[in-house]
Scaffold this active site. Structure first.
Site, PDB file in Angstrom:
ATOM      1  N   HIS A 207     -23.933  32.296 -19.130  1.00 36.13           N
ATOM      2  CA  HIS A 207     -23.140  32.945 -19.745  1.00 36.13           C
ATOM      3  C   HIS A 207     -22.161  32.104 -20.502  1.00 36.13           C
ATOM      4  O   HIS A 207     -22.005  30.950 -20.091  1.00 36.13           O
ATOM      5  CB  HIS A 207     -22.412  33.861 -18.959  1.00 36.13           C
ATOM      6  CG  HIS A 207     -21.219  34.802 -19.415  1.00 36.13           C
ATOM      7  ND1 HIS A 207     -20.224  34.720 -20.129  1.00 36.13           N
ATOM      8  CD2 HIS A 207     -21.625  36.180 -19.701  1.00 36.13           C
ATOM      9  CE1 HIS A 207     -19.710  35.590 -20.375  1.00 36.13           C
ATOM     10  NE2 HIS A 207     -20.582  36.600 -20.253  1.00 36.13           N
TER      11      HIS A 207
ATOM     12  N   ASP B 119     -21.744  30.089 -10.680  1.00 38.90           N
ATOM     13  CA  ASP B 119     -21.215  31.403 -11.597  1.00 38.90           C
ATOM     14  C   ASP B 119     -21.908  32.677 -10.635  1.00 38.90           C
ATOM     15  O   ASP B 119     -23.091  33.116 -10.934  1.00 38.90           O
ATOM     16  CB  ASP B 119     -21.737  31.476 -12.680  1.00 38.90           C
ATOM     17  CG  ASP B 119     -21.211  32.605 -13.536  1.00 38.90           C
ATOM     18  OD1 ASP B 119     -20.615  33.636 -13.047  1.00 38.90           O
ATOM     19  OD2 ASP B 119     -21.422  32.785 -14.849  1.00 38.90           O
TER      20      ASP B 119
ATOM     21  N   GLN C 258     -22.673  38.062 -11.280  1.00 40.84           N
ATOM     22  CA  GLN C 258     -23.531  39.169 -11.013  1.00 40.84           C
ATOM     23  C   GLN C 258     -24.008  39.108  -9.700  1.00 40.84           C
ATOM     24  O   GLN C 258     -24.157  40.204  -9.250  1.00 40.84           O
ATOM     25  CB  GLN C 258     -24.928  38.818 -12.129  1.00 40.84           C
ATOM     26  CG  GLN C 258     -24.360  38.939 -13.618  1.00 40.84           C
ATOM     27  CD  GLN C 258     -23.952  40.439 -14.088  1.00 40.84           C
ATOM     28  OE1 GLN C 258     -24.373  41.321 -13.355  1.00 40.84           O
ATOM     29  NE2 GLN C 258     -23.146  40.346 -15.273  1.00 40.84           N
TER      30      GLN C 258
ATOM     31  N   LYS D 291     -16.790  43.846 -12.177  1.00 34.97           N
ATOM     32  CA  LYS D 291     -18.170  44.258 -11.966  1.00 34.97           C
ATOM     33  C   LYS D 291     -18.526  44.312 -10.495  1.00 34.97           C
ATOM     34  O   LYS D 291     -19.727  44.992 -10.339  1.00 34.97           O
ATOM     35  CB  LYS D 291     -19.056  43.050 -12.425  1.00 34.97           C
ATOM     36  CG  LYS D 291     -18.850  42.549 -13.622  1.00 34.97           C
ATOM     37  CD  LYS D 291     -19.632  41.191 -13.991  1.00 34.97           C
ATOM     38  CE  LYS D 291     -19.147  40.354 -15.237  1.00 34.97           C
ATOM     39  NZ  LYS D 291     -19.478  40.802 -16.513  1.00 34.97           N
TER      40      LYS D 291
ATOM     41  N   CYS E 128     -23.392  37.213 -24.583  1.00 34.85           N
ATOM     42  CA  CYS E 128     -22.561  36.014 -24.286  1.00 34.85           C
ATOM     43  C   CYS E 128     -23.678  35.072 -23.876  1.00 34.85           C
ATOM     44  O   CYS E 128     -23.244  34.311 -22.828  1.00 34.85           O
ATOM     45  CB  CYS E 128     -21.472  36.387 -23.309  1.00 34.85           C
ATOM     46  SG  CYS E 128     -20.073  37.577 -23.949  1.00 34.85           S
TER      47      CYS E 128
END
Ligand code: PMP
Length: 404
Positions: free
Chosen positions: A121, A198, A201, A224, A362
């Protein structure tokens, strides 16, 4: 424990609304998830009952709010198996990555290397580009295979004596790929490099144990994870946070301020300059406590069933191209429809009440890797049902007919 989707759905007031005269089918949770009543009420309760600024407490409301804010930190820490002092509240996943990149970058010299992947991302690309522009740091991007897997050997080959950081997504927001992070962490550590994952998600769909992973930094966003916007988490190993210079300066992050010198507070407060996102932290704590009451493995199985059902429903669609077929991937379907722009697909789906995202997500380098300028993306969350999976298949089939 098992998972009852109807019971879970009932916790989300927004899911009973209609869109364009149709029941809402919300398949954009990878962009931002809807909020359960527990989160909405925790934030309202704080504002209605006990609210003040934190860490300044000489009165009851300040003390109560500080307690609630720090309780949220403990909830996050338990959720990822971290120590309390290893959890920094930021305004989002993006800010958490910027904080780490700026801090680690301060010690980098021209020619030092950062290894990323082609599936990142922008939040995990741009902060490192700043180091390339400002400090002469060299960025290397590990390749992605045609089916959307990380080329692990390709990544390992990029790690060398000048590698300072390996930063990659735990789960791709476009491909749904879940990366072999244990192997990456091992390879990076063997070369003396730090690892940032990261988890924006991944944290939503699987249990994460930062200690078991032995990862140096793990970041994610609240919104999220069924929590509010305006809050993100940076986990850092205690020793790593202690070695990191402050990111922003201001109130609450200092030890002592004089005209000629300053000292800094210990982590995590060193990285929380100014009034932090108090209500948002409380909301995220509530989201996590709410999730803790559910069977997360059963939720993952539920989401996998939804994805399989959609793929089965679209098996005969020769007009559909799916981007990302990695084995064991999460419930994110990125796709293009022959002869149609992704934005048009999303807009027509909206007429059927189906909310999907379209664009570059993104992740422009990844779009380029797959030779597309944009894609549509349906992402599934714990509150989606088999009926919604079928409604999506039906609406997409009708949408395609516009372009046939
Ligand atoms: N990384 C990934 C993989 C994401 O999906 C996102 C959100 N789209 C981000 C980082 C950035 O998170 P935020 O916008 O919440 O800061």
């Amino acid at each position: 424990m098992a998972f009852d989707v109807e019971q879970a759905r009932a916790d989300f007031p927004i899911l009973s609304r209609q869109v364009n005269g149709k029941p809402l089918v919300y398949l954009d949770s990878a962009a931002s998830a809807q909020k359960p009543r527990a989160v909405i009420e925790a934030m309202s309760r704080a504002m209605e009952h006990s609210y003040a600024n934190v860490h300044r407490g000489l009165h009851t409301l300040a003390n109560e709010t500080t307690d609630a804010y720090e309780a949220a930190r403990r909830a996050v820490a338990r959720f990822v198996n971290a120590g309390e002092g290893e959890i920094v509240f930021t305004k989002g996943g993006t800010e958490a990555i910027n904080l780490v990149a700026a801090g680690l970058g301060a010690a980098m010299a021209p020619g030092d290397e950062v290894v990323l992947t082609e599936m990142e991302h922008h939040a995990n690309i741009v902060p490192w580009h700043f180091l390339r522009e400002r400090r002469g740091v060299v960025l290397k991007f590990a390749p992605v295979t045609d089916d959307g897997r990380l080329d692990l050997e390709g990544l390992q080959a990029l790690i060398g004596p000048r590698t300072k950081v390996v930063a990659l997504t735990h789960m791709s927001n476009v491909l749904g790929t879940i990366n072999p992070v244990a192997e990456v962490i091992e390879a990076a550590h063997a070369a003396g490099a730090k690892v940032l994952l990261d988890g924006c998600q991944a944290i939503v769909h699987q249990a994460v144990d930062v200690k078991a992973l032995d990862v140096d930094f793990y970041v994610f966003s609240g919104h999220k994870l069924y929590g509010p916007t305006g809050i993100g988490i940076l986990y850092g190993k205690a020793a790593e946070l202690a070695a990191l210079p402050p990111y922003q300066g201001g109130g609450e992050m200092i030890g002592e301020v004089a005209l000629e010198k300053i000292t800094y507070a210990d982590p995590p407060h060193r990285f929380e300059a100014g009034t932090p996102p108090i209500l948002e932290a409380i909301g995220l704590g509530a989201a996590i406590e709410w999730l803790n009451g559910l069977d997360r493995a059963a939720i993952a199985a539920h989401e996998a069933r939804l994805y399989a059902r959609v793929r089965e429903g679209l098996a005969g669609a020769n007009w559909l191209k799916v981007i990302g077929e990695a084995p064991g991937k999460g419930a994110i379907l990125s796709f293009t429809v022959d002869g149609a722009h992704a934005h048009d697909v999303a807009q027509i789906l909206d007429r059927y009440g189906v909310a999907v995202r379209a664009g570059t997500h993104c992740a422009e380098p990844l779009m380029r890797r797959f030779g597309v300028t944009s894609s549509a993306r349906a992402s599934f969350a714990l509150y989606n049902t088999e009926g919604e999976a079928d409604a999506f298949v039906d609406a997409l089939t009708r949408t395609q007919a516009f372009f046939a």
